[in-house]
Design a protein around this motif. Structure first.
Motif, mmCIF file in Angstrom:
data_model
loop_
_atom_site.group_PDB
_atom_site.id
_atom_site.type_symbol
_atom_site.label_atom_id
_atom_site.label_comp_id
_atom_site.label_asym_id
_atom_site.label_seq_id
_atom_site.Cartn_x
_atom_site.Cartn_y
_atom_site.Cartn_z
ATOM 1 N N LEU A 110 9.621 -0.729 9.729
ATOM 2 C CA LEU A 110 10.059 0.492 10.211
ATOM 3 C C LEU A 110 10.716 1.241 9.132
ATOM 4 O O LEU A 110 10.948 2.561 9.506
ATOM 5 C CB LEU A 110 10.873 0.371 11.499
ATOM 6 C CG LEU A 110 10.386 -0.243 12.654
ATOM 7 C CD1 LEU A 110 11.161 -0.576 13.754
ATOM 8 C CD2 LEU A 110 9.275 0.532 13.164
ATOM 9 N N LEU A 111 11.663 0.804 8.158
ATOM 10 C CA LEU A 111 12.056 1.466 7.054
ATOM 11 C C LEU A 111 11.124 2.057 6.460
ATOM 12 O O LEU A 111 11.278 3.482 5.892
ATOM 13 C CB LEU A 111 13.091 0.626 6.372
ATOM 14 C CG LEU A 111 14.462 0.335 6.735
ATOM 15 C CD1 LEU A 111 15.106 -0.721 5.557
ATOM 16 C CD2 LEU A 111 15.210 1.376 6.565
ATOM 17 N N ILE A 112 9.882 1.569 6.329
ATOM 18 C CA ILE A 112 8.782 2.375 5.123
ATOM 19 C C ILE A 112 8.164 3.414 5.946
ATOM 20 O O ILE A 112 8.124 4.630 5.534
ATOM 21 C CB ILE A 112 7.945 1.241 4.938
ATOM 22 C CG1 ILE A 112 8.397 -0.008 3.952
ATOM 23 C CG2 ILE A 112 6.620 1.897 4.269
ATOM 24 C CD1 ILE A 112 8.883 0.528 2.610
ATOM 25 N N ASP A 113 8.110 3.137 7.312
ATOM 26 C CA ASP A 113 7.819 4.235 8.358
ATOM 27 C C ASP A 113 8.626 5.398 8.393
ATOM 28 O O ASP A 113 8.134 6.596 8.201
ATOM 29 C CB ASP A 113 7.464 3.672 9.662
ATOM 30 C CG ASP A 113 6.187 2.474 9.849
ATOM 31 O OD1 ASP A 113 5.401 2.741 8.830
ATOM 32 O OD2 ASP A 113 6.269 1.910 10.710
ATOM 33 N N ALA A 114 9.948 4.984 8.362
ATOM 34 C CA ALA A 114 10.895 6.114 8.415
ATOM 35 C C ALA A 114 10.709 6.882 7.180
ATOM 36 O O ALA A 114 10.945 8.206 7.328
ATOM 37 C CB ALA A 114 12.259 5.635 8.727
ATOM 38 N N VAL A 115 10.804 6.483 6.091
ATOM 39 C CA VAL A 115 10.741 7.268 4.919
ATOM 40 C C VAL A 115 9.487 7.913 4.675
ATOM 41 O O VAL A 115 9.621 9.085 4.314
ATOM 42 C CB VAL A 115 10.889 5.943 3.605
ATOM 43 C CG1 VAL A 115 10.759 6.780 2.263
ATOM 44 C CG2 VAL A 115 12.215 5.336 3.755
ATOM 45 N N GLY A 116 8.449 7.402 5.193
ATOM 46 C CA GLY A 116 7.105 8.140 4.917
ATOM 47 C C GLY A 116 7.242 9.362 5.885
ATOM 48 O O GLY A 116 6.800 10.380 5.505
ATOM 49 N N SER A 151 0.841 -1.220 -0.104
ATOM 50 C CA SER A 151 0.091 0.024 -0.004
ATOM 51 C C SER A 151 0.796 1.140 0.186
ATOM 52 O O SER A 151 0.103 2.397 -0.410
ATOM 53 C CB SER A 151 -0.850 0.107 1.341
ATOM 54 O OG SER A 151 -0.087 0.028 2.491
ATOM 55 N N PHE A 152 2.083 1.378 0.194
ATOM 56 C CA PHE A 152 2.967 2.369 0.519
ATOM 57 C C PHE A 152 2.996 3.266 -0.776
ATOM 58 O O PHE A 152 2.836 4.487 -0.658
ATOM 59 C CB PHE A 152 4.305 2.024 0.801
ATOM 60 C CG PHE A 152 5.329 3.163 1.164
ATOM 61 C CD1 PHE A 152 4.973 3.866 2.543
ATOM 62 C CD2 PHE A 152 6.120 3.587 0.447
ATOM 63 C CE1 PHE A 152 5.772 4.984 2.631
ATOM 64 C CE2 PHE A 152 7.058 4.561 0.842
ATOM 65 C CZ PHE A 152 6.683 5.282 2.071
ATOM 66 N N LEU A 153 2.912 2.760 -1.962
ATOM 67 C CA LEU A 153 3.085 3.550 -3.170
ATOM 68 C C LEU A 153 1.736 3.821 -3.566
ATOM 69 O O LEU A 153 1.593 4.133 -5.051
ATOM 70 C CB LEU A 153 4.022 2.951 -4.187
ATOM 71 C CG LEU A 153 5.475 2.766 -3.406
ATOM 72 C CD1 LEU A 153 6.560 1.935 -4.639
ATOM 73 C CD2 LEU A 153 6.135 4.232 -3.374
ATOM 74 N N GLN A 154 0.674 3.589 -3.247
ATOM 75 C CA GLN A 154 -0.515 3.858 -3.834
ATOM 76 C C GLN A 154 -1.216 5.094 -3.429
ATOM 77 O O GLN A 154 -2.175 5.249 -4.297
ATOM 78 C CB GLN A 154 -1.420 2.508 -3.311
ATOM 79 C CG GLN A 154 -1.193 1.194 -3.900
ATOM 80 C CD GLN A 154 -2.068 0.293 -3.160
ATOM 81 O OE1 GLN A 154 -2.982 0.341 -2.402
ATOM 82 N NE2 GLN A 154 -2.047 -0.990 -3.630
ATOM 83 N N GLY A 155 -0.705 5.764 -2.702
ATOM 84 C CA GLY A 155 -1.207 7.102 -2.490
ATOM 85 C C GLY A 155 -1.007 8.355 -3.555
ATOM 86 O O GLY A 155 -0.254 8.027 -4.497
ATOM 87 N N GLU A 156 -1.756 9.421 -3.526
ATOM 88 C CA GLU A 156 -1.671 10.330 -4.425
ATOM 89 C C GLU A 156 -0.275 10.831 -4.463
ATOM 90 O O GLU A 156 0.121 11.217 -5.582
ATOM 91 C CB GLU A 156 -2.708 11.268 -4.394
ATOM 92 C CG GLU A 156 -2.807 12.459 -5.525
ATOM 93 C CD GLU A 156 -2.989 11.870 -6.852
ATOM 94 O OE1 GLU A 156 -2.593 12.564 -7.852
ATOM 95 O OE2 GLU A 156 -3.919 11.049 -6.984
ATOM 96 N N TRP A 157 0.139 11.244 -3.259
ATOM 97 C CA TRP A 157 1.328 11.665 -2.950
ATOM 98 C C TRP A 157 2.575 11.161 -3.883
ATOM 99 O O TRP A 157 3.466 11.720 -4.433
ATOM 100 C CB TRP A 157 1.857 11.956 -1.560
ATOM 101 C CG TRP A 157 1.972 10.439 -0.741
ATOM 102 C CD1 TRP A 157 1.088 9.751 -0.252
ATOM 103 C CD2 TRP A 157 3.039 9.619 -0.970
ATOM 104 N NE1 TRP A 157 1.289 8.676 0.304
ATOM 105 C CE2 TRP A 157 2.477 8.499 -0.097
ATOM 106 C CE3 TRP A 157 4.346 9.785 -1.050
ATOM 107 C CZ2 TRP A 157 3.621 7.307 0.202
ATOM 108 C CZ3 TRP A 157 5.135 8.701 -1.029
ATOM 109 C CH2 TRP A 157 5.027 7.491 -0.258
ATOM 110 N N ALA A 158 2.491 9.611 -4.022
ATOM 111 C CA ALA A 158 3.483 8.818 -4.779
ATOM 112 C C ALA A 158 3.341 9.144 -6.066
ATOM 113 O O ALA A 158 4.281 9.221 -6.941
ATOM 114 C CB ALA A 158 3.061 7.281 -4.313
#
Length: 315
Positions: free
Chosen positions: A70-76, A6-13
């Motif tokens: 946690l890497l994904i969280d940190a990047v977000g 789901s990380f790259l599905q947002g409009e921001w991506a």
């Protein structure tokens, strides 16, 4: 990132994806870029480049041993706080100084921003706040930031430094940004304007003399990784303590920390803490052990205050 469904599905991506393509492609095919067969890979690459180029590889170590989630969280979090602080405007302003100051000085300015962003991300990870650069979250936090800056800019300290020592005032602003997320949390939990929370917080900081304590703590040279951890933990403790006092005051309808401690009958406890602070400041070369002892006394006072507040609320 490619494995995080789901990380790259947002409009921001999609906005970051669009930044990869030339303007003519963006304007002509804006609605179709997300359907590009390599869209996810391109977006992930753009994000990696941005984070590593700006924050450096060591930033990722804040996510506890490179655990994937946690890497994904940190990047977000990094992308979110970078937008909240409008980091690109800061960087563009620094780059515009090419030829007007030394390159090393420009790097110092850029690192000041990255240090502030790293702190905000570490705070959020520790507190379980998982922001992403979504427009609604960015708008909400920018609103908090505008209100906090209004409060900060009204302080006599900032006004004096802003006219006499602009560079010092800039550093002061970045340092005070470390208080900002704590105040947002306090404001949200208490249902109060962040300016009210900031006033109570600042009053508690002054009462305990924590600005000077924090400055002295930062000057201690940690000898190993354990001392660096302790130094970081103590700084967090000294920033969190005034927020707890402010939350107690809001619950009791008070607006002055001395009145709060008088109401609890803790004047002698407060006086003892202030004597310890004076001893710490007067010490020639205070060690981390001295700061830890002061921090333990501070925690004891605030924990006792919390217990009394809870008892009175229950009654």
């Amino acid at each position: 990132m490619l494995e995080a469904a789901s990380f790259l599905q947002g409009e921001w991506a999609n906005d970051l994806l669009a930044g990869y393509f030339p303007e003519v492609v963006r304007s002509r095919y804006a609605d179709h870029l997300k359907d590009h067969p390599l869209a996810r890979g391109i977006a992930a690459t753009m994000i990696c480049n941005k984070v590593i180029d700006q924050a450096g590889g060591c930033f990722l170590l804040c996510s506890e041993g490179l655990v994937p989630d946690l890497l994904i969280d940190a990047v977000g979090l990094y992308l979110a706080f970078d937008q909240i602080l409008e980091g690109d405007r800061w960087r563009d302003a620094v780059r515009a100084l090419d030829g007007k100051m030394t390159t090393s000085r420009q790097y110092e300015y850029l690192l000041q921003l990255e240090n502030a962003l790293a702190y905000l991300c570490r705070w959020a990870l520790q507190c379980g706040r998982r922001l992403q650069p979504r427009k609604d979250e960015i708008a909400e936090w920018r609103g908090y930031l505008r209100d906090y800056l209004d409060h900060f800019s009204e302080s006599a300290e900032f006004a004096i430094l802003g006219s006499t020592a602009p560079e010092v005032s800039r550093q002061l602003f970045l340092n005070r940004l470390r208080d900002f997320p704590i105040l947002v949390e306090l404001s949200q939990s208490a249902g109060q304007d962040i300016r009210v929370a900031a006033e109570l917080y600042d009053d508690a900081v002054v009462l305990f003399g924590l600005r000077q304590i924090a400055t002295l703590l930062a000057e201690v040279k940690a000898r190993n990784a354990w001392e660096r951890r302790l130094q970081t933990a103590l700084d967090d403790r000294f920033r969190g303590a005034p927020a707890r006092v402010a939350s107690f005051e809001l619950r009791m309808g008070l607006r002055e920390p001395p009145a709060f401690f008088r109401r609890l009958g803790f004047e002698s406890h407060l006086a003892k803490l202030q004597r310890s602070r004076a001893e710490l400041i007067e010490a020639a070369m205070p060690t981390l052990a001295a700061f830890a002892a002061f921090g333990a006394e501070l925690d004891t006072l605030i924990d006792a205050s919390s217990a009394v507040c809870d008892a009175r609320a229950a009654a």
